[in-house]
Scaffold this active site. Structure first.
Site, PDB file in Angstrom:
ATOM      1  N   HIS A 113       0.814  -1.229   0.000  1.00 34.81           N
ATOM      2  CA  HIS A 113       0.000   0.000   0.000  1.00 34.81           C
ATOM      3  C   HIS A 113       0.837   1.263   0.000  1.00 34.81           C
ATOM      4  O   HIS A 113       0.418   2.273   0.565  1.00 34.81           O
ATOM      5  CB  HIS A 113      -0.890   0.022   1.245  1.00 34.81           C
ATOM      6  CG  HIS A 113      -2.140  -0.803   1.097  1.00 34.81           C
ATOM      7  ND1 HIS A 113      -3.119  -0.534   0.176  1.00 34.81           N
ATOM      8  CD2 HIS A 113      -2.561  -1.910   1.762  1.00 34.81           C
ATOM      9  CE1 HIS A 113      -4.093  -1.420   0.281  1.00 34.81           C
ATOM     10  NE2 HIS A 113      -3.773  -2.278   1.229  1.00 34.81           N
ATOM     11  N   GLU A 145      -7.307 -11.346   6.687  1.00 36.68           N
ATOM     12  CA  GLU A 145      -8.002 -10.054   6.608  1.00 36.68           C
ATOM     13  C   GLU A 145      -9.207 -10.143   5.675  1.00 36.68           C
ATOM     14  O   GLU A 145      -9.604  -9.160   5.072  1.00 36.68           O
ATOM     15  CB  GLU A 145      -7.035  -8.949   6.173  1.00 36.68           C
ATOM     16  CG  GLU A 145      -6.254  -9.250   4.918  1.00 36.68           C
ATOM     17  CD  GLU A 145      -5.320  -8.111   4.510  1.00 36.68           C
ATOM     18  OE1 GLU A 145      -5.381  -7.018   5.080  1.00 36.68           O
ATOM     19  OE2 GLU A 145      -4.537  -8.334   3.564  1.00 36.68           O
ATOM     20  N   ASP A 200      -9.256  -4.474   6.288  1.00 32.90           N
ATOM     21  CA  ASP A 200      -9.766  -5.254   5.153  1.00 32.90           C
ATOM     22  C   ASP A 200     -10.784  -6.291   5.622  1.00 32.90           C
ATOM     23  O   ASP A 200     -11.750  -6.584   4.911  1.00 32.90           O
ATOM     24  CB  ASP A 200      -8.609  -5.923   4.405  1.00 32.90           C
ATOM     25  CG  ASP A 200      -7.964  -4.958   3.413  1.00 32.90           C
ATOM     26  OD1 ASP A 200      -8.710  -4.252   2.706  1.00 32.90           O
ATOM     27  OD2 ASP A 200      -6.723  -4.892   3.365  1.00 32.90           O
TER      28      ASP A 200
END
Ligand code: 3PY
Ligand code: MG
Length: 256
Positions: free
Chosen positions: A48, A150, A176
């Protein structure tokens, strides 16, 4: 601490929590400064952030042997797993595991035969060939494969996932996970808390270390009290923005 005395995977087996932080910038000075602050490991985020695999390797070089460098991959692909491991990182974190077969795929990419089918490279991990045979024979027991749970589909099979040989640790992704449950961002919703509890319990039963991202020291305290061992406290930019904003606000108050 000189981390070369003991591998990350061996260190994970100890009871004492591993306190790290997340690195989302490519400048090696930032990671080096965090390492000098005393973080025992760095969660280098290639999923990310703008950090790419070359920058991740440079970060690892900048903080070794003071801190362990662990790379979170963009996805569960052989391309990313082998490139990351060949940087000489201390472990990889594979995001978005959704099933037992996803977990088995990660093991097959990350562990050398006979445990898996990791492709054999000749790079920094093997000291450019100078440590080739030693690395090949020891990597499976020294370099950690950490799976991110997640997604609710993974929670439904977490007991089977943690039982897979080669899965060294679990990292919980509450954000998530909440999104996968139709509760985007609601990480304290009872359903999400219950799902996280199931993951923690499965890890405890299987004696697989687990941990999570914590925004604050108080959250980290709770995580450790709940048995978490792999702790990520804050991020490079959160530390910077938090301090910058507070300093600016305190000055503004004096002059308002
Ligand atoms: C998440 O909460 O989804 C994460 O990946 C945290 O690291
Ligand atoms: Mg996530």
């Amino acid at each position: 601490m000189n981390r070369s005395a003991i591998s990350f995977l061996e260190r994970l087996a100890h009871k004492k929590p591993l306190i790290g932080t997340l690195v989302s910038t490519s400048q090696t000075e930032v990671a080096e400064a965090l390492s000098l602050c005393g973080f025992e490991w760095l969660f280098i985020d290639v999923e990310h952030s703008v950090v790419d695999m070359a920058a991740a390797q440079h970060i690892i070089q900048a903080v070794a042997p003071r801190s362990y460098g662990v790379i979170r991959l963009p996805d569960n692909s052989t391309e990313h797993v082998k490139k990351a491991l060949d940087t000489g990182c201390d472990g990889v974190i594979v995001p978005m595991i959704k099933s037992v077969s996803d977990a088995e795929r990660a093991v097959s990419f990350a562990k050398y035969a006979p445990l898996g089918n990791r492709s054999v490279g000749l790079a920094r991990a093997q000291a450019y060939g100078l440590n080739f045979n030693d690395y090949l024979s020891s990597a499976n027991t020294k370099i950690a494969l950490i799976l991110q749970i997640e997604h609710i589909d993974a929670v439904e099979h977490v007991e089977e996932i943690v039982a897979i040989l080669g899965v060294d640790a679990i990292f919980i992704g509450p954000y998530d996970l909440s999104a996968s449950m139709g509760l985007l961002g609601q990480t304290s919703a009872p359903e999400v808390v219950e799902a996280i509890g199931r993951v923690r319990q499965a890890c405890r039963n299987a004696k697989v270390p687990c941990g999570a991202f914590c925004m604050t020291a108080n959250q980290a305290r709770d995580e450790i009290a709940g048995g978490g061992r792999l702790i990520v406290l804050g991020t490079d930019l959160l530390f910077m923005t938090g301090n910058a904003k507070a300093a600016l606000e305190s000055l503004a108050l004096e002059h308002s």
